[in-house]
Design a protein around this motif. Structure first.
Motif, PDB file in Angstrom:
ATOM      1  N   UNK A 217      43.162 -12.901  30.207  1.00 19.47           N
ATOM      2  CA  UNK A 217      43.652 -13.161  31.589  1.00 19.47           C
ATOM      3  C   UNK A 217      45.054 -14.125  31.571  1.00 19.47           C
ATOM      4  N   UNK A 218      45.056 -15.167  30.643  1.00 19.97           N
ATOM      5  CA  UNK A 218      46.137 -16.041  30.720  1.00 19.97           C
ATOM      6  C   UNK A 218      47.359 -14.941  30.392  1.00 19.97           C
ATOM      7  N   UNK A 219      47.244 -14.180  29.504  1.00 25.01           N
ATOM      8  CA  UNK A 219      48.300 -13.288  29.141  1.00 25.01           C
ATOM      9  C   UNK A 219      48.500 -11.884  29.971  1.00 25.01           C
ATOM     10  N   UNK A 220      47.400 -11.564  30.395  1.00 26.05           N
ATOM     11  CA  UNK A 220      47.467 -10.164  31.262  1.00 26.05           C
ATOM     12  C   UNK A 220      47.614 -10.205  32.639  1.00 26.05           C
ATOM     13  N   UNK A 221      47.043 -11.495  33.202  1.00 26.53           N
ATOM     14  CA  UNK A 221      47.233 -11.660  34.835  1.00 26.53           C
ATOM     15  C   UNK A 221      48.820 -11.802  35.245  1.00 26.53           C
ATOM     16  N   UNK A 222      49.484 -12.716  34.512  1.00 27.08           N
ATOM     17  CA  UNK A 222      50.922 -12.870  34.802  1.00 27.08           C
ATOM     18  C   UNK A 222      51.849 -11.707  34.498  1.00 27.08           C
ATOM     19  N   UNK A 223      51.158 -10.836  33.461  1.00 26.59           N
ATOM     20  CA  UNK A 223      51.969  -9.837  32.943  1.00 26.59           C
ATOM     21  C   UNK A 223      51.868  -8.478  33.899  1.00 26.59           C
TER      22      UNK A 223
ATOM     23  N   UNK B  15      29.854 -10.857  28.013  1.00 20.60           N
ATOM     24  CA  UNK B  15      31.104 -11.243  28.293  1.00 20.60           C
ATOM     25  C   UNK B  15      31.329 -12.492  27.427  1.00 20.60           C
ATOM     26  N   UNK B  16      32.673 -12.631  26.798  1.00 21.53           N
ATOM     27  CA  UNK B  16      32.898 -13.807  26.194  1.00 21.53           C
ATOM     28  C   UNK B  16      33.828 -14.663  27.231  1.00 21.53           C
ATOM     29  N   UNK B  17      33.522 -15.662  27.801  1.00 17.16           N
ATOM     30  CA  UNK B  17      34.547 -16.398  28.600  1.00 17.16           C
ATOM     31  C   UNK B  17      35.886 -16.883  27.848  1.00 17.16           C
ATOM     32  N   UNK B  18      35.647 -17.247  26.700  1.00 19.37           N
ATOM     33  CA  UNK B  18      36.838 -17.984  26.226  1.00 19.37           C
ATOM     34  C   UNK B  18      37.912 -16.770  25.833  1.00 19.37           C
TER      35      UNK B  18
ATOM     36  N   UNK C  55      35.584  -6.218  24.476  1.00 18.95           N
ATOM     37  CA  UNK C  55      35.810  -7.058  25.687  1.00 18.95           C
ATOM     38  C   UNK C  55      36.787  -6.808  26.522  1.00 18.95           C
ATOM     39  N   UNK C  56      37.837  -6.076  26.386  1.00 21.35           N
ATOM     40  CA  UNK C  56      38.715  -5.265  27.314  1.00 21.35           C
ATOM     41  C   UNK C  56      38.256  -4.575  28.329  1.00 21.35           C
ATOM     42  N   UNK C  57      36.749  -4.046  27.953  1.00 18.24           N
ATOM     43  CA  UNK C  57      36.464  -2.939  28.730  1.00 18.24           C
ATOM     44  C   UNK C  57      35.814  -3.719  30.123  1.00 18.24           C
ATOM     45  N   UNK C  58      35.435  -5.073  29.985  1.00 16.92           N
ATOM     46  CA  UNK C  58      35.288  -5.731  31.138  1.00 16.92           C
ATOM     47  C   UNK C  58      36.355  -5.958  32.088  1.00 16.92           C
ATOM     48  N   UNK C  59      37.512  -6.151  31.610  1.00 12.80           N
ATOM     49  CA  UNK C  59      38.727  -6.216  32.326  1.00 12.80           C
ATOM     50  C   UNK C  59      38.938  -4.806  33.018  1.00 12.80           C
ATOM     51  N   UNK C  60      38.507  -3.829  32.290  1.00 11.76           N
ATOM     52  CA  UNK C  60      38.735  -2.273  32.771  1.00 11.76           C
ATOM     53  C   UNK C  60      37.823  -2.288  33.949  1.00 11.76           C
ATOM     54  N   UNK C  61      36.524  -2.644  34.093  1.00 11.92           N
ATOM     55  CA  UNK C  61      35.624  -2.320  35.023  1.00 11.92           C
ATOM     56  C   UNK C  61      36.270  -2.938  36.281  1.00 11.92           C
TER      57      UNK C  61
END
Length: 452
Positions: A234-240, A225-228, A86-92
């Motif tokens: 994103x709640x963890x990674x975006x602020x970080x 993509x698993x929205x949940x 799932x993290x690969x979607x963030x990577x893209x």
């Protein structure tokens, strides 16, 4: 083995790899500095832009370390593999955003008033690195996974080995030879591009062939993509990631604002910023190791050991920060001389390194704190603190002091006001984060005592 020993061994292994990566920057700084003062100035500006983009995007992916470490602590290995896919979607998404900025840096260079004579070389440098961003971010996922699994040595070996490729390539591409014309600062970017793809290839082979990864079932077909799950990421990674963006840009934007002072100021600042970044690798390594262990114990349901581990990491980082700052203060002149043969550049850089030493003490404390706070899913408060102090006090305060004057001081046309204001802002940040972390640990102990 004690927790302190585990943290120290993990951190030392991570540090060896991080220093190898930082040696890329040291190599480029020395090579560009010996090629021409203008090449060093262009490298300073270009690397400031690239680092701002890369580290912010990297921070989103690095923030997944607590997720995978907790899954390891809970024994949920299969869940790690699904989470990595799932993290690969963030990577893209990160690649698209990052490359767009690096390929169109004009507005940034104009806003920060980079001298026109340097802009062409800076654009060429960033255009090359834009195509090195995707493999760099993929390798970051590989690194974060191994750190969460408690096996950072599988990353360190690759990083150290890649240095043997980076050094000769940077020298060759920058100065030319064997039929290749001198590339200047762009030559350093070409060398980085080649190394990034080499690291990605070897990392991919490791994931395919090493038996350690087999229980993770990494190579199952990609799920939709698993929205949940992506929402949790994103709640963890975006602020970080935004926190790291603020932290890094408060540091790297100094290079762009200082550029208007000329090549001498930019070159001296590049030396100071490069040393600050090298020193940062020590608390960063301790923070990664500590947060991995804290998250592991939280995943295993042992909050008491998680809190004790956090405190051990905190005091170890404080001790190392003070020791390194003292060493830099004493040896600042010979260290600056390693970077340049220009007496004016060395003299100005030597004066800046006193501020770098003060900056590092605060950096060591706040880095450990913010990584461990992520293990407790606290990311928004640090982001707000960073925005107010690092941008509002550090960067803006340094800009005002350097170019307009502040509280009766200045204007002081030198890089020093930027470093002084940033060191003061980071010092306050470290105090706030320390109080926040100690408060969280105290609250966790209280909750654990009530459950018992």
């Amino acid at each position: 083995m004690s927790e302190l020993s585990i943290i120290s061994r993990h951190a030392f292994t991570v540090l060896a790899g991080q220093l190898a990566v930082m040696a890329f920057g040291v190599t480029d700084t020395i090579v560009a500095g010996r090629h021409a003062q203008e090449s060093l100035a262009a490298l300073s500006i270009g690397s400031a832009v690239f680092i701002s983009v890369y580290v912010a995007l990297m921070g989103v992916l690095q923030a997944l370390l607590p997720v995978w470490a907790e899954q390891r602590g809970a024994g949920a290995q299969g869940a790690i593999g699904a989470s990595v896919r799932q993290s690969l979607y963030l990577w893209a998404v990160a690649c698209v955003l990052g490359m767009a900025v690096l390929l169109s840096p004009g507005p940034i260079l104009q806003w920060t008033e980079v001298p026109p004579q340097l802009r062409a070389e800076v654009r060429a440098y960033l255009a090359i690195l834009a195509f090195g961003l995707p493999p760099a971010l993929l390798f970051r996922i590989y690194s974060t996974l191994n750190q969460a699994l408690g096996h950072p040595q599988l990353v360190t070996w690759l990083q150290v080995g890649s240095l043997a490729l980076k050094v000769p390539l940077s020298i060759w591409f920058t100065f030319g030879g064997a039929g290749l014309a001198p590339q200047g600062a762009a030559g350093c970017a070409w060398a980085t591009l080649a190394v990034n793809y080499g690291l990605l290839l070897v990392g991919w082979k490791m994931l395919r062939g090493h038996p350690m990864y087999a229980p993770l079932a990494l190579w199952h077909p990609m799920e939709r993509p698993d929205g949940a799950q992506l929402g949790r990421f994103m709640r963890l990674g975006l602020p970080a990631g935004l926190s790291i963006l603020v932290e890094v840009t408060s540091f790297t934007l100094m290079a762009l604002f200082i550029a208007r002072q000329g090549a001498l100021a930019s070159a001296a600042h590049q030396i100071a910023s490069n040393l600050a970044a090298v020193l940062y690798m020590v608390p960063l390594s301790l923070a990664i190791a500590t947060s991995a262990r804290v998250s592991y114990w939280r995943g295993a349901g042992d909050e008491q050991r998680a809190g004790a581990t956090a405190l051990k990491g905190f005091w170890l980082s404080a001790l190392m920060g003070c020791a390194l700052a003292a060493t830099l203060s004493i040896a600042r002149q010979p260290i600056a001389s390693l970077y340049s043969t220009n007496a004016e550049v060395v003299a100005l850089a030597t004066s800046l390194l006193l501020w770098v030493a003060a900056y590092h003490v605060a950096d060591a404390l706040q880095t450990l704190c913010i990584f461990v706070l992520r293990s407790y899913r606290i990311t928004l408060a640090p982001l707000l603190v960073y925005g107010v102090l690092l941008w509002g006090v550090g960067l803006y305060g340094g800009y005002r002091l350097a170019y307009h004057g502040l509280a009766g001081w200045g204007p002081l046309h030198s890089p020093a006001p930027f470093w002084a204001a940033s060191a003061a802002a980071l010092g306050v940040t470290a105090l706030v984060f320390s109080a926040l972390l100690l408060g969280v640990l105290s609250l966790q102990r209280h909750h654990s005592a009530q459950r018992d």
